[in-house]
Write a protein that holds these residues in place. Structure first.
Motif, PDB file in Angstrom:
ATOM      1  N   LEU A 248       7.897 -37.050   9.248  1.00 48.67           N
ATOM      2  CA  LEU A 248       8.076 -37.251   7.810  1.00 48.67           C
ATOM      3  C   LEU A 248       8.934 -38.465   7.514  1.00 48.67           C
ATOM      4  N   HIS A 249       9.941 -38.724   8.327  1.00 43.82           N
ATOM      5  CA  HIS A 249      10.769 -39.916   8.135  1.00 43.82           C
ATOM      6  C   HIS A 249       9.928 -41.182   8.316  1.00 43.82           C
ATOM      7  N   LEU A 315      13.919 -39.058   1.525  1.00 44.48           N
ATOM      8  CA  LEU A 315      13.615 -39.198   0.098  1.00 44.48           C
ATOM      9  C   LEU A 315      14.094 -40.551  -0.421  1.00 44.48           C
ATOM     10  N   HIS A 316      15.273 -40.966  -0.006  1.00 45.09           N
ATOM     11  CA  HIS A 316      15.809 -42.270  -0.410  1.00 45.09           C
ATOM     12  C   HIS A 316      15.029 -43.410   0.243  1.00 45.09           C
ATOM     13  N   ASP A 317      14.603 -43.206   1.495  1.00 42.87           N
ATOM     14  CA  ASP A 317      13.781 -44.223   2.168  1.00 42.87           C
ATOM     15  C   ASP A 317      12.468 -44.431   1.426  1.00 42.87           C
ATOM     16  N   ALA A 318      11.856 -43.336   0.973  1.00 44.43           N
ATOM     17  CA  ALA A 318      10.600 -43.425   0.232  1.00 44.43           C
ATOM     18  C   ALA A 318      10.804 -44.143  -1.100  1.00 44.43           C
ATOM     19  N   VAL A 324       5.697 -43.694  -3.814  1.00 44.34           N
ATOM     20  CA  VAL A 324       5.795 -42.787  -4.959  1.00 44.34           C
ATOM     21  C   VAL A 324       5.152 -41.433  -4.686  1.00 44.34           C
ATOM     22  N   GLU A 325       4.055 -41.384  -3.950  1.00 44.14           N
ATOM     23  CA  GLU A 325       3.386 -40.118  -3.682  1.00 44.14           C
ATOM     24  C   GLU A 325       4.225 -39.225  -2.766  1.00 44.14           C
ATOM     25  N   PHE A 326       4.954 -39.826  -1.857  1.00 47.22           N
ATOM     26  CA  PHE A 326       5.860 -39.063  -0.997  1.00 47.22           C
ATOM     27  C   PHE A 326       6.932 -38.388  -1.858  1.00 47.22           C
ATOM     28  N   VAL A 360       8.397 -45.483  -8.857  1.00 51.81           N
ATOM     29  CA  VAL A 360       9.279 -44.347  -8.586  1.00 51.81           C
ATOM     30  C   VAL A 360      10.131 -44.044  -9.808  1.00 51.81           C
ATOM     31  N   PHE A 361      10.624 -45.094 -10.454  1.00 51.57           N
ATOM     32  CA  PHE A 361      11.440 -44.940 -11.668  1.00 51.57           C
ATOM     33  C   PHE A 361      10.661 -44.191 -12.749  1.00 51.57           C
ATOM     34  N   ASN A 362       9.417 -44.608 -12.992  1.00 45.75           N
ATOM     35  CA  ASN A 362       8.589 -43.964 -14.020  1.00 45.75           C
ATOM     36  C   ASN A 362       8.235 -42.530 -13.645  1.00 45.75           C
TER      37      ASN A 362
END
Length: 621
Positions: A248-249, A315-318, A324-326, A360-362
């Motif tokens: 996952l990472h 999560l921060h890496d994504a 965005v889908e992750f 990601v922001f949106n």
């Protein structure tokens, strides 16, 4: 001594002798006093005399060492070139040479060499002549011919060997790596897919090999292989590699890889490149959902945070790379993860702003999973707020996503405005004596200078071209093709249809070029303040380039119409040829200026979306 079926080679004085015998009897050496002979040839004669009396079916074949090497060299060349007829003829003369080592430096047989040079037809016929033991022969590096095929990705050659000897896929090569693992390391995923059609291979692979195969499949975006491996062993989703990363990472750090779970549309299925990419994205989404489901089922809820944060927060890496889908999948299953912070105290909203990841922001904004207090969260010792993150200049890697300092400045200003609009009803945090707006101006001082220099240089060049076009088409309006009638001063071709085309095209070119001049002049006289880059400068640039293109097109049409007026009634091929050639500058104008125009249009679209976002915020809050 005990003697069994065997054959040996003896080298005496440069002569190579091949000795063969066959017996299953226990042969006892003579008990007489041994004869001491120093001469090599005499020792050979004594040995031959002893062998003929003691051994059954004894044969000896003599030949020079050079002749043997010449035969091996000839077979090596035949295998390299794929000359099966020559190899077959040599086998008839020298029985068993096809299975012997013919390359002394690598200790390889004809099968190794032919496989290395991808001689599929040669290998197909050679495999029929060899035994399973011959196929298992290894070279100096410990690789079988199948391992070499896996290295080069030669699936057709691998099929010939596997059909003859199924268990060959389990024999490891150099580094104790099986052929399927070798193919994965060399990123020959078509070869890996072929091997994994035999699902029993995974059963015989060690856990660390299965894990390496899974990581390799994810790294090379072959998620069909990843799904097959996870189907066999779900626990691999929880394992970690030498860097302590889980699958996952690895997926979290890949941008533009994971698509939606939606099926292919009909038009996407018609285009192979689009079809392959879309299928890869769908399979990536399925792999992500499957692995995250395994994590939720196998790990206790209070330990999931540790799983996500170690060695770095997936999560921060994504969010950092715009995956965005992750982010969507993880937050949809567990919305509380939004408040998770990394070692610097940042949540993923801060990461999205810092790295300018608008998707990601949106997503986070639209999911409405946060409270205003979360946006004011201070995450380090300097008490830097979310708005101050937006006020800081982005890294060059993020700025280079758009070309031109004007559009880079536009993107930075747009980010600041969007975050400012979200926080407009909250307390504005100051850093020292500076407000966030002052911080933005200070951080982007150099970028504003670069943008002003770039946009005025571009406007100056474009205005020069527009002025030349205006001059030419203005003069053409008073020197009409064919001249004027001496009696009434009317144009000679006034009633001709191509004259109408000429007049209209010339007028369009003149009006468009004049408008373009005024727009570019407005850019040159602009003060280029920070706020000008948000809307007006991109708008003037888009309109100026658009009118310049229309003027070029009108000038070319007017030019082509003149040729039809003069030559259309007599030689029709000439005006057609000239018109076709006149399209070339129009085409190159589109090609060369398209990127600039597209960036300007994208900037205007983003500004419009920002206005819509502000309206939506007012309704929400």
């Amino acid at each position: 001594m005990t003697v069994s079926n065997d054959h040996h080679k003896i080298d005496i004085d440069g002569k190579l002798y091949e000795v063969k015998w066959s017996t299953q009897e226990n042969v006892k050496e003579d008990q007489h006093q041994p004869m001491i002979v120093n001469d090599k040839a005499s020792r050979l004669m004594i040995f031959i005399q002893w062998a003929r009396t003691k051994l059954h079916n004894f044969e000896i074949h003599g030949g020079s060492k050079d002749q043997q090497e010449k035969q091996e060299q000839q077979l090596c060349e035949a295998a390299t070139k794929g000359d099966w007829k020559a190899a077959e003829d040599m086998e008839k003369e020298h029985k068993g040479i096809l299975s012997k080592v013919i390359s002394k430096d690598r200790e390889e047989t004809a099968l190794h060499i032919a496989t290395r040079f991808n001689q599929a037809a040669f290998v197909e016929k050679l495999v029929q002549k060899l035994t399973k033991d011959d196929l298992e022969a290894t070279n100096i590096y410990g690789n079988t011919a199948l391992c070499i095929a896996a290295t080069s990705g030669a699936v057709d050659i691998a099929k010939f060997m596997v059909q003859k000897h199924n268990d060959l896929v389990l024999i490891p090569g150099s580094g104790n790596a099986t052929p399927v693992l070798i193919a994965a390391r060399y990123k020959h995923n078509h070869m890996v897919s072929y091997f994994l059609q035999m699902e029993w291979i995974l059963k015989h692979m060690e856990i660390n090999q299965q894990m390496e195969l899974l990581f390799s499949a994810i790294a090379t975006d072959h998620y069909d292989i990843a799904l097959l491996i996870l189907k066999w062993n779900e626990k691999l989703a929880l394992d970690r590699d030498i860097n302590d990363d889980t699958p996952l990472h690895i997926m979290a750090r890949k941008s533009n890889t994971i698509g939606t779970k939606n099926n292919l549309t009909e038009w996407q299925s018609c285009f192979k490149p689009i079809y392959k990419k879309k299928m890869m994205q769908i399979q990536a989404y399925q792999t992500l959902e499957k692995m995250w489901g395994i994590v939720q089922n196998k790990i206790d809820e209070d330990k999931i945070s540790d799983f996500i944060l170690h060695p770095s927060s997936m999560l921060h890496d994504a969010a950092r790379v715009g995956n965005v889908e992750f982010v969507r999948v993880l937050l949809h299953k567990n919305p509380k993860l939004l408040l998770m912070v990394d070692g610097s105290g940042k949540n993923i909203f801060h990461i999205a702003v810092e790295n300018r990841q608008r998707s990601v922001f949106n997503l986070i904004y639209d999911m409405k999973l946060f409270h205003l207090d979360d946006l004011l969260y201070h995450f380090n010792e300097e008490n830097i707020s979310l708005l101050e993150l937006a006020a800081k200049r982005a890294d060059p890697g993020h700025l280079d996503r758009v070309s031109g300092a004007v559009f880079q400045m536009h993107q930075e200003l747009l980010w600041f405005k969007d975050v400012e609009n979200i926080l407009e009803r909250t307390m504005r945090i100051k850093k020292g004596k500076r407000t966030t707006r002052e911080l933005f101006i200070q951080e982007h001082k150099e970028l504003v200078k670069e943008a002003e220099k770039w946009v005025k240089s571009t406007a100056n060049s474009c205005m020069l071209v527009a002025t030349l076009i205006a001059t030419v088409v203005f003069a053409a309006a008073f020197t009409v093709p064919g001249g004027n009638d001496e009696n009434n001063g009317s144009p000679m071709f006034l009633s001709h249809k191509w004259f109408t085309v000429f007049v209209v095209s010339d007028a369009i070119a003149l009006i468009s070029s004049s408008t373009s001049i005024l727009l570019f002049l407005s850019i040159l006289t602009s003060r280029c303040a920070e706020t000008d880059f948000l809307f007006w400068l991109p708008l003037e640039l888009v309109l100026g380039l658009g009118f310049l293109f229309v003027s070029v097109l009108g000038m070319v049409l007017a030019f082509s119409a003149c040729f039809f007026l003069h030559y259309g009634s007599h030689i029709s091929c000439i005006p057609l040829l000239i018109t076709g050639m006149a399209i070339v500058p129009v085409y190159w104008f589109c090609v060369l200026q398209w990127k600039l125009w597209a960036d300007a249009l994208a900037a205007l679209h983003a500004s419009g979306m920002s206005c819509l976002l502000k309206c939506r915020q007012n309704k929400w809050f």
